[in-house]
Design a protein around this motif. Structure first.
Motif, PDB file in Angstrom:
ATOM      1  N   ILE A  36      39.817  -9.402  31.625  1.00 38.69           N
ATOM      2  CA  ILE A  36      40.050 -10.920  31.422  1.00 38.69           C
ATOM      3  C   ILE A  36      39.087 -11.226  32.554  1.00 38.69           C
ATOM      4  CG2 ILE A  36      41.642 -12.658  31.840  1.00 38.69           C
ATOM      5  CD1 ILE A  36      43.758 -10.987  30.640  1.00 38.69           C
ATOM      6  N   VAL A  37      38.369 -12.147  32.345  1.00 40.22           N
ATOM      7  CA  VAL A  37      37.074 -12.567  33.234  1.00 40.22           C
ATOM      8  C   VAL A  37      37.565 -13.996  33.767  1.00 40.22           C
ATOM      9  CG1 VAL A  37      34.723 -13.171  33.767  1.00 40.22           C
ATOM     10  CG2 VAL A  37      35.455 -11.619  31.828  1.00 40.22           C
ATOM     11  N   LEU A  38      37.631 -13.777  35.227  1.00 35.98           N
ATOM     12  CA  LEU A  38      38.229 -15.160  36.112  1.00 35.98           C
ATOM     13  C   LEU A  38      37.119 -15.694  36.648  1.00 35.98           C
ATOM     14  CD1 LEU A  38      41.261 -13.567  37.751  1.00 35.98           C
ATOM     15  CD2 LEU A  38      41.302 -14.651  35.527  1.00 35.98           C
ATOM     16  N   TYR A  39      37.176 -16.906  36.602  1.00 36.11           N
ATOM     17  CA  TYR A  39      35.975 -17.901  37.607  1.00 36.11           C
ATOM     18  C   TYR A  39      36.860 -18.945  38.361  1.00 36.11           C
ATOM     19  CZ  TYR A  39      32.214 -21.179  38.511  1.00 36.11           C
ATOM     20  OH  TYR A  39      31.439 -22.159  39.055  1.00 36.11           O
ATOM     21  N   LYS A  40      36.762 -18.597  39.544  1.00 35.38           N
ATOM     22  CA  LYS A  40      37.507 -19.479  40.453  1.00 35.38           C
ATOM     23  C   LYS A  40      38.905 -19.421  40.420  1.00 35.38           C
ATOM     24  CE  LYS A  40      33.534 -22.479  41.672  1.00 35.38           C
ATOM     25  NZ  LYS A  40      32.856 -23.858  41.658  1.00 35.38           N
ATOM     26  N   GLY A  41      39.470 -18.143  40.016  1.00 35.13           N
ATOM     27  CA  GLY A  41      40.849 -18.131  39.604  1.00 35.13           C
ATOM     28  C   GLY A  41      41.466 -18.491  38.433  1.00 35.13           C
ATOM     29  N   ASP A  42      40.794 -19.004  37.628  1.00 28.68           N
ATOM     30  CA  ASP A  42      41.077 -19.364  36.239  1.00 28.68           C
ATOM     31  C   ASP A  42      40.345 -18.497  35.161  1.00 28.68           C
ATOM     32  OD1 ASP A  42      42.530 -21.431  37.197  1.00 28.68           O
ATOM     33  OD2 ASP A  42      41.045 -22.930  36.838  1.00 28.68           O
ATOM     34  N   VAL A  43      40.919 -18.521  34.097  1.00 27.93           N
ATOM     35  CA  VAL A  43      40.382 -17.479  32.940  1.00 27.93           C
ATOM     36  C   VAL A  43      39.159 -18.239  32.372  1.00 27.93           C
ATOM     37  CG1 VAL A  43      40.960 -16.364  30.750  1.00 27.93           C
ATOM     38  CG2 VAL A  43      42.945 -16.654  32.422  1.00 27.93           C
ATOM     39  N   LEU A  44      38.113 -17.555  32.256  1.00 26.61           N
ATOM     40  CA  LEU A  44      36.880 -17.935  32.050  1.00 26.61           C
ATOM     41  C   LEU A  44      36.665 -17.358  30.326  1.00 26.61           C
ATOM     42  CD1 LEU A  44      34.181 -19.744  31.948  1.00 26.61           C
ATOM     43  CD2 LEU A  44      33.298 -17.703  33.068  1.00 26.61           C
ATOM     44  N   ASP A  64      36.281 -10.661  37.965  1.00 23.99           N
ATOM     45  CA  ASP A  64      35.817 -11.935  38.571  1.00 23.99           C
ATOM     46  C   ASP A  64      34.218 -12.191  38.139  1.00 23.99           C
ATOM     47  OD1 ASP A  64      37.870 -12.838  39.900  1.00 23.99           O
ATOM     48  OD2 ASP A  64      37.136 -11.836  41.812  1.00 23.99           O
ATOM     49  N   TYR A  65      34.016 -13.307  37.548  1.00 29.07           N
ATOM     50  CA  TYR A  65      32.506 -13.628  37.057  1.00 29.07           C
ATOM     51  C   TYR A  65      31.800 -14.315  38.354  1.00 29.07           C
ATOM     52  CZ  TYR A  65      28.633 -16.406  35.253  1.00 29.07           C
ATOM     53  OH  TYR A  65      27.423 -16.831  35.047  1.00 29.07           O
ATOM     54  N   ASN A  66      30.778 -13.467  38.573  1.00 30.46           N
ATOM     55  CA  ASN A  66      29.878 -13.745  39.695  1.00 30.46           C
ATOM     56  C   ASN A  66      28.456 -14.285  39.570  1.00 30.46           C
ATOM     57  OD1 ASN A  66      32.172 -13.099  41.697  1.00 30.46           O
ATOM     58  ND2 ASN A  66      31.416 -10.685  41.104  1.00 30.46           N
ATOM     59  N   GLY A  67      28.318 -14.664  38.309  1.00 27.73           N
ATOM     60  CA  GLY A  67      26.958 -15.028  37.783  1.00 27.73           C
ATOM     61  C   GLY A  67      26.722 -16.608  38.149  1.00 27.73           C
ATOM     62  N   ALA A  68      25.672 -17.129  37.841  1.00 25.32           N
ATOM     63  CA  ALA A  68      25.336 -18.557  38.157  1.00 25.32           C
ATOM     64  C   ALA A  68      25.550 -19.501  37.126  1.00 25.32           C
ATOM     65  CB  ALA A  68      23.806 -18.405  38.742  1.00 25.32           C
ATOM     66  N   ASP A  69      25.788 -19.164  35.847  1.00 25.93           N
ATOM     67  CA  ASP A  69      26.066 -20.090  34.844  1.00 25.93           C
ATOM     68  C   ASP A  69      27.358 -19.754  33.944  1.00 25.93           C
ATOM     69  OD1 ASP A  69      25.801 -21.967  32.702  1.00 25.93           O
ATOM     70  OD2 ASP A  69      23.599 -21.684  32.430  1.00 25.93           O
ATOM     71  N   ARG A  71      29.181 -21.683  32.171  1.00 24.24           N
ATOM     72  CA  ARG A  71      28.960 -22.508  31.059  1.00 24.24           C
ATOM     73  C   ARG A  71      28.213 -21.499  29.941  1.00 24.24           C
ATOM     74  NH1 ARG A  71      26.240 -28.324  30.815  1.00 24.24           N
ATOM     75  NH2 ARG A  71      24.755 -27.029  31.792  1.00 24.24           N
ATOM     76  N   ALA A  72      26.989 -21.157  30.385  1.00 25.77           N
ATOM     77  CA  ALA A  72      26.432 -20.036  29.295  1.00 25.77           C
ATOM     78  C   ALA A  72      27.117 -18.750  28.970  1.00 25.77           C
ATOM     79  CB  ALA A  72      25.063 -19.726  30.072  1.00 25.77           C
ATOM     80  N   PHE A  73      27.918 -18.357  30.197  1.00 31.02           N
ATOM     81  CA  PHE A  73      28.686 -17.192  29.956  1.00 31.02           C
ATOM     82  C   PHE A  73      29.943 -17.449  28.817  1.00 31.02           C
ATOM     83  CE2 PHE A  73      32.559 -14.853  30.799  1.00 31.02           C
ATOM     84  CZ  PHE A  73      31.880 -13.373  30.832  1.00 31.02           C
ATOM     85  N   ALA A  74      30.370 -18.408  28.942  1.00 29.81           N
ATOM     86  CA  ALA A  74      31.730 -18.761  28.236  1.00 29.81           C
ATOM     87  C   ALA A  74      30.973 -18.997  26.698  1.00 29.81           C
ATOM     88  CB  ALA A  74      32.291 -20.120  28.556  1.00 29.81           C
ATOM     89  N   LYS A  75      29.823 -19.561  26.742  1.00 28.06           N
ATOM     90  CA  LYS A  75      29.221 -19.891  25.350  1.00 28.06           C
ATOM     91  C   LYS A  75      29.088 -18.569  24.454  1.00 28.06           C
ATOM     92  CE  LYS A  75      25.825 -22.135  22.493  1.00 28.06           C
ATOM     93  NZ  LYS A  75      24.575 -23.136  22.481  1.00 28.06           N
TER      94      LYS A  75
END
Length: 224
Positions: A36-44, A64-69, A71-75
């Motif tokens: 499960i991928v997290l971004y700032k503690g929430d499930v992305l 943890d998601y450490n990328g720069a975008d 939004r693009a990752f979620a899509k």
């Protein structure tokens, strides 16, 4: 500690109860295959996997998601994983375009400003493989629709075209309009009919896109 769903992840339609049951059974039998991928503690990405792990009594693995975008990752993680119809794609694209990190200024959707956090209508139509008018209808739903109306489109219960008409009503009247019996042509068809109607809608949108492009090209040649 219980996890929360990130706003970007929440944009996409939820799995049905049957799909959730199947996912939970698979995780219980074979374990969690994809973290499960997290971004700032929430499930992305992986919200349904997280819920299925809870059902199955399996401890979820996270990263943890450490990328720069994000939004693009979620899509990328969800767009092709779901069988979204044109209405769903249009609303998802509009909602994705409107998301921006806190503190980032917004801009008009129809302005192509450098560094803008939003996409233009034409860009969203191209990204979602829908007509610009479908994007405009999705914008009406996003702006004037209740959460219930947006959810109905997201779940594929009503078309964005019908939802756009409902969104123009006072919000107090929208719940009744959503539940109103649709016209015969809008009633839920058999599975094969639904598939054919979906293909028909896609062809109509493609035709409308080509017509718009032809008119634009014809106008440009006359002005030349």
């Amino acid at each position: 500690m219980a996890l929360k769903q990130h706003a970007l992840c929440e944009i996409f339609p939820a799995l049905s109860e049957g799909e959730m049951a199947e996912l939970a059974a698979d995780i219980k039998a074979h374990g969690l295959k994809t973290p499960i991928v997290l971004y700032k503690g929430d499930v992305l990405d992986g919200w349904h996997r997280y819920l299925a792990c809870q059902r199955a009594g399996v401890k979820p693995r996270t990263m943890d998601y450490n990328g720069a975008d994000p939004r693009a990752f979620a899509k990328s993680a969800n767009w092709f994983r779901r069988h979204l119809n044109a209405s769903q794609r249009a609303l998802v694209e509009v909602q994705l375009s409107e998301w921006a990190p806190r503190g980032r200024p917004s801009t008009d959707l129809r302005k192509d400003a450098p560094g803008a956090s939003f996409s233009t209508v034409a860009q969203m139509a191209a990204e979602s493989d829908t007509a610009e008018r479908t994007i405009d209808q999705a914008r009406v739903v996003q702006t004037g629709g209740t959460d219930e109306l947006k959810e109905a489109v997201k779940e594929g219960k009503i078309s964005v075209k019908r939802a756009a008409k409902i969104a123009k009503l006072p919000k107090a009247k929208q719940p009744k309009a959503i539940k109103a019996k649709p016209k015969k042509a809008d009633q839920a068809p058999c599975a094969k009919c639904k598939e054919l109607q979906g293909q028909h809608a896609e062809l109509i949108e493609a035709y409308e896109n080509l017509s718009d492009e032809l008119k634009a090209e014809d106008g440009a040649q006359k002005d030349a």
